[in-house]
Design a protein around this motif. Structure first.
Motif, mmCIF file in Angstrom:
data_model
loop_
_atom_site.group_PDB
_atom_site.id
_atom_site.type_symbol
_atom_site.label_atom_id
_atom_site.label_comp_id
_atom_site.label_asym_id
_atom_site.label_seq_id
_atom_site.Cartn_x
_atom_site.Cartn_y
_atom_site.Cartn_z
ATOM 1 N N UNK A 83 0.786 -1.230 0.000
ATOM 2 C CA UNK A 83 0.000 0.000 0.000
ATOM 3 C C UNK A 83 0.824 1.290 0.000
ATOM 4 N N UNK A 84 2.127 1.221 0.264
ATOM 5 C CA UNK A 84 2.892 2.456 0.388
ATOM 6 C C UNK A 84 4.151 2.502 -0.473
ATOM 7 N N UNK A 85 4.624 1.384 -0.950
ATOM 8 C CA UNK A 85 5.918 1.332 -1.635
ATOM 9 C C UNK A 85 5.710 1.301 -3.148
ATOM 10 N N UNK A 86 5.820 2.461 -3.788
ATOM 11 C CA UNK A 86 5.628 2.545 -5.234
ATOM 12 C C UNK A 86 6.766 1.860 -5.987
ATOM 13 N N UNK A 87 7.977 1.904 -5.473
ATOM 14 C CA UNK A 87 9.112 1.268 -6.159
ATOM 15 C C UNK A 87 8.974 -0.255 -6.149
ATOM 16 N N UNK A 88 8.340 -0.790 -5.133
ATOM 17 C CA UNK A 88 8.103 -2.235 -5.112
ATOM 18 C C UNK A 88 7.228 -2.641 -6.286
ATOM 19 N N UNK A 89 6.171 -1.880 -6.531
ATOM 20 C CA UNK A 89 5.287 -2.199 -7.652
ATOM 21 C C UNK A 89 5.986 -1.978 -8.984
ATOM 22 N N UNK A 90 6.904 -1.005 -9.035
ATOM 23 C CA UNK A 90 7.691 -0.808 -10.253
ATOM 24 C C UNK A 90 8.584 -2.018 -10.508
ATOM 25 N N UNK A 91 9.226 -2.520 -9.453
ATOM 26 C CA UNK A 91 10.075 -3.708 -9.590
ATOM 27 C C UNK A 91 9.247 -4.920 -10.013
ATOM 28 N N UNK A 92 8.052 -5.041 -9.476
ATOM 29 C CA UNK A 92 7.179 -6.154 -9.835
ATOM 30 C C UNK A 92 6.769 -6.066 -11.307
ATOM 31 N N UNK A 93 6.432 -4.867 -11.743
ATOM 32 C CA UNK A 93 6.036 -4.680 -13.144
ATOM 33 C C UNK A 93 7.189 -4.992 -14.088
ATOM 34 N N UNK A 94 8.383 -4.476 -13.783
ATOM 35 C CA UNK A 94 9.543 -4.715 -14.642
ATOM 36 C C UNK A 94 9.860 -6.207 -14.714
ATOM 37 N N UNK A 95 9.787 -6.885 -13.580
ATOM 38 C CA UNK A 95 10.119 -8.309 -13.546
ATOM 39 C C UNK A 95 9.123 -9.128 -14.353
ATOM 40 N N UNK A 96 7.836 -8.843 -14.210
ATOM 41 C CA UNK A 96 6.834 -9.579 -14.979
ATOM 42 C C UNK A 96 6.983 -9.305 -16.476
ATOM 43 N N UNK A 97 7.288 -8.073 -16.835
ATOM 44 C CA UNK A 97 7.500 -7.756 -18.239
ATOM 45 C C UNK A 97 8.712 -8.506 -18.779
ATOM 46 N N UNK A 98 9.765 -8.569 -17.981
ATOM 47 C CA UNK A 98 10.968 -9.297 -18.382
ATOM 48 C C UNK A 98 10.663 -10.786 -18.574
ATOM 49 N N UNK A 99 9.929 -11.374 -17.636
ATOM 50 C CA UNK A 99 9.603 -12.800 -17.723
ATOM 51 C C UNK A 99 8.731 -13.085 -18.943
ATOM 52 N N UNK A 242 12.578 -22.137 -17.000
ATOM 53 C CA UNK A 242 12.900 -20.775 -17.408
ATOM 54 C C UNK A 242 12.063 -19.747 -16.650
ATOM 55 N N UNK A 243 10.830 -20.084 -16.343
ATOM 56 C CA UNK A 243 9.993 -19.189 -15.537
ATOM 57 C C UNK A 243 10.631 -18.974 -14.173
ATOM 58 N N UNK A 244 11.033 -20.056 -13.524
ATOM 59 C CA UNK A 244 11.644 -19.959 -12.199
ATOM 60 C C UNK A 244 12.942 -19.158 -12.265
ATOM 61 N N UNK A 245 13.783 -19.453 -13.260
ATOM 62 C CA UNK A 245 15.048 -18.744 -13.376
ATOM 63 C C UNK A 245 14.885 -17.270 -13.695
ATOM 64 N N UNK A 246 13.909 -16.926 -14.530
ATOM 65 C CA UNK A 246 13.718 -15.534 -14.919
ATOM 66 C C UNK A 246 13.238 -14.675 -13.757
ATOM 67 N N UNK A 247 12.386 -15.213 -12.918
ATOM 68 C CA UNK A 247 11.940 -14.453 -11.748
ATOM 69 C C UNK A 247 13.088 -14.184 -10.776
ATOM 70 N N UNK A 248 14.117 -15.021 -10.817
ATOM 71 C CA UNK A 248 15.243 -14.867 -9.897
ATOM 72 C C UNK A 248 16.436 -14.150 -10.531
ATOM 73 N N UNK A 249 16.291 -13.636 -11.741
ATOM 74 C CA UNK A 249 17.401 -12.972 -12.425
ATOM 75 C C UNK A 249 17.881 -11.765 -11.613
ATOM 76 N N UNK A 250 19.193 -11.622 -11.524
ATOM 77 C CA UNK A 250 19.759 -10.536 -10.705
ATOM 78 C C UNK A 250 20.982 -9.895 -11.346
ATOM 79 N N UNK A 251 21.976 -10.713 -11.707
ATOM 80 C CA UNK A 251 23.274 -10.193 -12.132
ATOM 81 C C UNK A 251 23.196 -9.235 -13.313
ATOM 82 N N UNK A 252 22.463 -9.544 -14.398
ATOM 83 C CA UNK A 252 22.432 -8.602 -15.527
ATOM 84 C C UNK A 252 21.927 -7.221 -15.130
#
Length: 319
Positions: A83-99, A242-252
């Motif tokens: 309810x308060x963290x806008x950057x969290x929702x941004x990270x969620x959106x970017x990750x789902x788009x990436x996946x 690939x779904x599991x790995x993509x949600x956990x992507x970090x290094x790039x």
């Protein structure tokens, strides 16, 4: 009656309880030896896996900064996230788009290369090794740095475009293109699913293709009616992994954005935001809550994949 028979007749029978104790003793001794050999794995399970899992579940309900004792706050971390963290929702959106972009493209590209290699090319082992090499190096820092150099303003991509009179943008510095450079990196690491696809293609009987050819099927019809149905278990396996790995992507994301998730949070992966909260802002309780939500997301995606499999995955022993 002989003396031997008389002695055997008068000998006292062995009590049933004594025999049972002996069997229990031998069984306990065997179990002790088994647990001795299993002890390294058991220590790893409880100390390195189960222990941290339970600890992170507890910390997600606390306020903890790594330096002071955790303070119990209940579900406050989760309430703040939702309810308060806008950057969290941004990270969620970017990750789902990436996946959603990287997984289908990567599997399609891997399948196309596997089909090409399955034609019996000379030097197949060499080609397979070359194509698999990016997957072996894909998670390394060096490859991410190389990718950043390729897509920089004066990188290889823009140098090629200049030959055609095109002044390309700074791909990694533009919010419109930055995420797609990471998607292209993921697609480039197609080697692992490609090898699995190739193994699956080798298992399809040639007789099925010959029968389809007799019926007048062309190359496309053979692919649609023979290859794809028999390859669906392999496609399903690669898809889930690939779904599991993509949600956990970090290094790039960490390397290409210099750990910021920029520009304008365009490459702010979920795991990068988790790392930022836990090890940059020292909000370990908050980061633990983020991690547990990720567990739920991956579990839900995996469960949905298994649920949908009964509608499109074909196993030979069930059809």
């Amino acid at each position: 009656m002989s003396a031997h028979q008389s002695e055997a007749a008068t000998a006292a029978p062995v009590p049933v309880q004594t025999t049972r104790r002996r069997r229990i003793g031998r069984s306990a001794k065997g179990n002790a030896v088994a647990y001795l050999f299993l002890s390294p794995w058991l220590i790893g399970l409880f100390c390195l896996t189960l222990g941290p899992i339970l600890a992170s579940a507890y910390l997600s309900l606390t306020s903890y900064d790594l330096f002071n004792e955790p303070v119990w706050i209940g579900l406050e971390n989760y309430r703040t996230l939702f309810f308060e963290d806008a950057r969290y929702w941004a990270a969620l959106r970017v990750t789902f788009e990436y996946v959603f972009l990287s997984v289908p493209l990567k599997l399609a590209f891997a399948l196309a290369i596997a089909l090409m290699l399955n034609r019996g090319l000379a030097g197949l082992g060499l080609y397979r090794s070359i194509y698999y090499l990016p997957s072996m190096l894909g998670g390394s820092v060096a490859i991410a740095i190389m990718w950043r150099q390729i897509f920089s303003y004066d990188g290889v991509i823009n140098q090629i475009l200049l030959n055609f009179g095109i002044d390309g943008p700074s791909w990694i510095s533009s919010p419109d293109y930055a995420l797609y450079t990471l998607v292209s990196l993921a697609v480039w690491q197609f080697g692992s699913p490609m090898v699995i696809f190739l193994a699956g293609l080798k298992q399809i009987p040639q007789e099925l293709y010959d029968g389809a050819a007799i019926d007048g099927a062309g190359a496309f019809q053979k692919f649609i009616n023979v290859t794809l149905p028999l390859l669906t278990p392999i496609i399903f396996f690669n898809f889930v992994m690939q779904i599991i790995g993509s949600f956990q992507a970090f290094t790039p994301s960490f390397i290409i954005s210099n750990g910021t998730g920029g520009p304008a949070d365009a490459t702010l992966f979920y795991t990068l935001y988790l790392y930022e909260q836990g090890f940059t802002n020292f909000r370990m309780g908050y980061a633990s809550a983020i991690a547990w939500i990720l567990v739920g997301i991956i579990a839900t995606a995996t469960a949905a994949s298994f649920f949908s499999a009964k509608y499109w995955v074909h196993y030979g022993d069930r059809d």
